[in-house]
Write a protein that holds these residues in place. Structure first.
Motif, PDB file in Angstrom:
ATOM      1  N   THR A   1       0.775  -1.016  -0.002  1.00  0.00           N
ATOM      2  CA  THR A   1       0.169   0.019  -0.053  1.00  0.00           C
ATOM      3  C   THR A   1       0.972   1.253   0.073  1.00  0.00           C
ATOM      4  OG1 THR A   1      -0.182  -0.112   2.425  1.00  0.00           O
ATOM      5  CG2 THR A   1      -1.880  -1.133   1.315  1.00  0.00           C
ATOM      6  N   THR A   2       2.053   1.129   0.578  1.00  0.00           N
ATOM      7  CA  THR A   2       2.808   2.305   0.478  1.00  0.00           C
ATOM      8  C   THR A   2       3.926   2.259  -0.482  1.00  0.00           C
ATOM      9  OG1 THR A   2       4.469   1.205   1.936  1.00  0.00           O
ATOM     10  CG2 THR A   2       2.913   2.740   2.916  1.00  0.00           C
ATOM     11  N   PRO A   3       4.151   3.180  -1.220  1.00  0.00           N
ATOM     12  CA  PRO A   3       5.137   3.334  -2.409  1.00  0.00           C
ATOM     13  C   PRO A   3       6.664   2.966  -2.099  1.00  0.00           C
ATOM     14  CG  PRO A   3       4.430   5.476  -2.230  1.00  0.00           C
ATOM     15  CD  PRO A   3       3.642   4.751  -1.318  1.00  0.00           C
TER      16      PRO A   3
END
Length: 82
Positions: free
Chosen positions: A61-63
């Motif tokens: 979900t986090t780049p």
């Protein structure tokens, strides 16, 4: 019931249906074997559909930020080997 139990049900059902010639009063052994094979097949299909559903890969979900720098460890610059 796991996959092994389902395979055992199929094997026992096939043995009762095709490899025995027992005659029991009030029990149709061939029908019991067919029922066991059907229950085993239902178990295998249910188990495989549940196992397929568990294998869903969720992307992060986090780049991830990559600035292009890689840490170098030559053994001398960090104090070791002095």
């Amino acid at each position: 019931m796991g996959l092994g139990g389902c395979i055992i049900l199929i094997a026992v059902g096939a043995i009762l249906t095709f490899a025995t010639d027992w005659d029991m009063q009030g029990v149709n052994v061939d029908l019991v074997g067919v029922i066991l094979m059907i229950v085993g097949l239902i178990g295998v299909t249910t188990f495989s559909s549940i196992a397929r559903r568990r294998r869903v890969v969720v992307p992060p979900t986090t780049p991830v930020v990559d600035d292009g720098r890689r840490p170098t460890r030559d053994g001398y610059s960090d104090g070791y080997g002095v």
